[in-house]
Scaffold this active site. Structure first.
Site, PDB file in Angstrom:
ATOM      1  N   TYR A  79     -63.159 -76.159  21.412  1.00 21.92           N
ATOM      2  CA  TYR A  79     -64.307 -75.534  21.266  1.00 21.92           C
ATOM      3  C   TYR A  79     -64.168 -73.905  21.582  1.00 21.92           C
ATOM      4  O   TYR A  79     -65.054 -73.313  21.234  1.00 21.92           O
ATOM      5  CB  TYR A  79     -65.427 -75.691  22.402  1.00 21.92           C
ATOM      6  CG  TYR A  79     -65.933 -77.204  22.305  1.00 21.92           C
ATOM      7  CD1 TYR A  79     -65.547 -78.182  21.512  1.00 21.92           C
ATOM      8  CD2 TYR A  79     -66.913 -77.659  23.410  1.00 21.92           C
ATOM      9  CE1 TYR A  79     -65.969 -79.266  21.154  1.00 21.92           C
ATOM     10  CE2 TYR A  79     -67.590 -78.888  23.013  1.00 21.92           C
ATOM     11  CZ  TYR A  79     -66.983 -79.947  21.858  1.00 21.92           C
ATOM     12  OH  TYR A  79     -67.472 -81.059  21.911  1.00 21.92           O
ATOM     13  N   LYS A  96     -55.512 -88.494  23.792  1.00 23.72           N
ATOM     14  CA  LYS A  96     -55.087 -89.181  22.561  1.00 23.72           C
ATOM     15  C   LYS A  96     -53.641 -88.860  22.133  1.00 23.72           C
ATOM     16  O   LYS A  96     -53.300 -88.350  20.885  1.00 23.72           O
ATOM     17  CB  LYS A  96     -55.927 -88.769  21.297  1.00 23.72           C
ATOM     18  CG  LYS A  96     -55.905 -89.484  19.888  1.00 23.72           C
ATOM     19  CD  LYS A  96     -56.506 -90.775  19.998  1.00 23.72           C
ATOM     20  CE  LYS A  96     -56.343 -91.607  18.645  1.00 23.72           C
ATOM     21  NZ  LYS A  96     -56.538 -92.833  18.698  1.00 23.72           N
ATOM     22  N   ASP A 112     -60.163 -93.656  22.809  1.00 29.67           N
ATOM     23  CA  ASP A 112     -60.957 -94.766  21.999  1.00 29.67           C
ATOM     24  C   ASP A 112     -61.179 -95.865  22.894  1.00 29.67           C
ATOM     25  O   ASP A 112     -62.311 -96.564  22.892  1.00 29.67           O
ATOM     26  CB  ASP A 112     -60.481 -94.799  20.449  1.00 29.67           C
ATOM     27  CG  ASP A 112     -58.851 -95.007  20.496  1.00 29.67           C
ATOM     28  OD1 ASP A 112     -58.238 -94.911  21.578  1.00 29.67           O
ATOM     29  OD2 ASP A 112     -58.476 -95.282  19.550  1.00 29.67           O
ATOM     30  N   ASP A 118     -66.952 -84.074  26.646  1.00 29.30           N
ATOM     31  CA  ASP A 118     -68.273 -83.737  26.072  1.00 29.30           C
ATOM     32  C   ASP A 118     -68.610 -85.007  25.592  1.00 29.30           C
ATOM     33  O   ASP A 118     -70.205 -85.627  25.937  1.00 29.30           O
ATOM     34  CB  ASP A 118     -68.303 -82.685  24.804  1.00 29.30           C
ATOM     35  CG  ASP A 118     -69.782 -82.501  24.463  1.00 29.30           C
ATOM     36  OD1 ASP A 118     -70.674 -82.837  24.969  1.00 29.30           O
ATOM     37  OD2 ASP A 118     -69.713 -81.930  23.141  1.00 29.30           O
ATOM     38  N   ASP A 133     -71.683 -87.972  27.634  1.00 27.67           N
ATOM     39  CA  ASP A 133     -73.015 -88.552  27.079  1.00 27.67           C
ATOM     40  C   ASP A 133     -73.261 -89.818  27.282  1.00 27.67           C
ATOM     41  O   ASP A 133     -74.076 -90.943  27.697  1.00 27.67           O
ATOM     42  CB  ASP A 133     -73.173 -88.196  25.815  1.00 27.67           C
ATOM     43  CG  ASP A 133     -74.202 -86.846  25.633  1.00 27.67           C
ATOM     44  OD1 ASP A 133     -73.837 -85.722  26.371  1.00 27.67           O
ATOM     45  OD2 ASP A 133     -74.900 -86.731  24.586  1.00 27.67           O
TER      46      ASP A 133
HETATM   47  C1  IPM Z   1     -72.841 -80.096  26.693  1.00 24.35           C
HETATM   48  C2  IPM Z   1     -73.465 -79.546  25.494  1.00 24.35           C
HETATM   49  C3  IPM Z   1     -72.775 -78.290  24.936  1.00 24.35           C
HETATM   50  C4  IPM Z   1     -71.327 -78.563  24.956  1.00 24.35           C
HETATM   51  C5  IPM Z   1     -73.262 -77.834  23.814  1.00 24.35           C
HETATM   52  C6  IPM Z   1     -74.907 -77.284  23.664  1.00 24.35           C
HETATM   53  C7  IPM Z   1     -72.441 -76.358  23.255  1.00 24.35           C
HETATM   54  O1  IPM Z   1     -73.198 -80.797  24.588  1.00 24.35           O
HETATM   55  O2  IPM Z   1     -72.950 -79.454  27.840  1.00 24.35           O
HETATM   56  O3  IPM Z   1     -72.464 -81.091  26.748  1.00 24.35           O
HETATM   57  O4  IPM Z   1     -70.771 -79.268  23.857  1.00 24.35           O
HETATM   58  O5  IPM Z   1     -70.405 -78.299  25.793  1.00 24.35           O
HETATM   59 MG    MG Z   2     -72.783 -82.281  25.432  1.00 19.17          MG
END
Ligand code: IPM
Ligand code: MG
Length: 360
Positions: free
Chosen positions: A146, A195, A227, A251, A255
């Site tokens: 990133y 990885k 993975d 990231d 989620d």
């Molecule tokens: C998070 C979000 C951010 C990230 C985005 C909005 C840039 O997905 O905080 O997880 O990828 O860090």
């Molecule tokens: Mg995120």
């Protein structure tokens, strides 16, 4: 005590969830005799609308002058919002990445915990859930893909896009130390995710993590390929205590981990630097589809405020009070839409904030 807090309402559901978290903090002040001075900071789309850029130097300076930052969420609907007609470096998300970098917030802590009351909202089968699970993802936040150099070039009419993934050993060491320190206060297990069967950056990651582990003989270290980890999170989430990983893997996995708890609307996060300073935000996004409709779950932001009390302000008792209040409201059967199940009482954003406030 008086503390200075920067508030970033942001975009989408951000303003309404931050409003509820502030209500809870005001109650904490009243009850425990503190005072908070708030400075509002614009970030993301809200900043673009006023300043034409997603983050200004003034916003960074304001945040730096505070003891901690509490944030809602940023970003809009990429298909319809004018923010996404701007070049990528001027879009809302770029502002979030930039403030993380400017404040050196390299350690992102994302707890994923299954409340017993929310078992029905958990998409996993009962025998997988067992007695529930409680893990924390420690995600490196200011390096990796990133933040690497990126460009798109065109040669002989063919476009090529390049993103660079790099980590130096110092960046790996400092986040690994955080993970081991946290593991010591929990169940003393670190799963480092990489990885390493493909990437050089992962092979260095593994080596440095093993090196750091020597200073923590009381903590069990295991390595897991990313993975496989994605699979294990739904196959047997109980096995995890602390998951340590780099920016992009963290990231994605965070989620996934949040979804197995039943709702991303419940999960808080803290982004810390080397000092006590931190930025606290829910793990979820700005949900523009339900913005302004009193439907969003404010609990992740309220729990982020609790993390702020604990980590940046050293107000453990107050943090406990907020977490207990959330627990009680769930036990009483109140739910926002995202965590609703049969027999519970459906409430909106504001009422959920009021209910938590009243329990403190
Ligand atoms: C998070 C979000 C951010 C990230 C985005 C909005 C840039 O997905 O905080 O997880 O990828 O860090
Ligand atoms: Mg995120």
């Amino acid at each position: 005590m008086n503390y200075k807090i920067a508030l970033i309402p942001g975009d989408g559901i951000g303003p309404e969830i931050v409003r509820e978290a502030k209500k809870v903090l005001d109650r904490v002040c009243e009850k425990y005799g503190h005072s908070f001075t708030y400075s509002e900071v614009l970030l993301g789309g809200a900043s673009i609308d006023v300043h034409g850029v997603p983050l200004t130097q003034e916003a960074i300076d304001t945040a730096k002058a505070c003891d901690a930052v509490l944030m809602g969420s940023i970003g809009g609907d990429a298909k319809t919002s004018p923010w996404y007609k701007l070049e990528p470096s001027k879009r809302p998300e770029a502002g979030l990445l930039a403030i993380r970098k400017a404040l050196n917030l390299f350690a992102n802590l994302r707890p994923a915990y299954l409340y017993n009351e929310l078992r029905k909202a958990c998409p996993l089968r009962d025998e997988i859930i067992g007695d529930g699970f409680d893990m924390i993802i420690v995600r490196e936040l200011t390096g990796g893909l990133y933040f690497g150099e990126r460009k798109t070039i065109e040669e002989n009419g063919v476009k090529t896009a390049i993103d660079t993934l790099s980590y130096n050993e110092n960046e790996i060491r400092r986040i690994a130390i955080k993970a081991f320190e946290i593991a010591r206060k929990r169940r003393s297990k670190v799963t480092s995710v990489d990885k390493a069967n493909v990437l050089d950056s992962s092979r260095l990651w593994r080596k440095v993590v093993e090196d750091v582990a020597k200073d923590y003989p009381d903590v069990t270290l295991e390595h897991m390929l990313v993975d496989n980890c994605a699979m294990q999170l739904v196959r047997d989430p109980k096995q995890f205590d602390v998951i340590l990983t780099e920016n992009m893997f963290g990231d994605i996995l965070s989620d996934e981990a949040s979804m197995v708890t039943g709702s991303i609307g419940m999960l808080s996060s803290a982004s810390l630097n080397e000092t006590k300073f931190g930025l606290y935000e829910p793990s979820h996004g700005s949900a523009p589809d339900i913005a302004g409709q009193d439907k969003a779950n404010p609990i992740a932001t309220i729990l982020s405020a609790a993390m702020m009390l604990r980590y940046s302000l050293d107000l453990d008792k107050e943090a406990d009070a907020v977490e207990d209040a959330v627990q009680k409201v769930l036990t009483l059967g109140y739910r926002t839409g995202d965590i609703m199940s049969e027999g519970c009482k459906l409430v909106g954003t504001k009422e959920m904030g009021d209910l938590v406030t009243d329990q403190i």
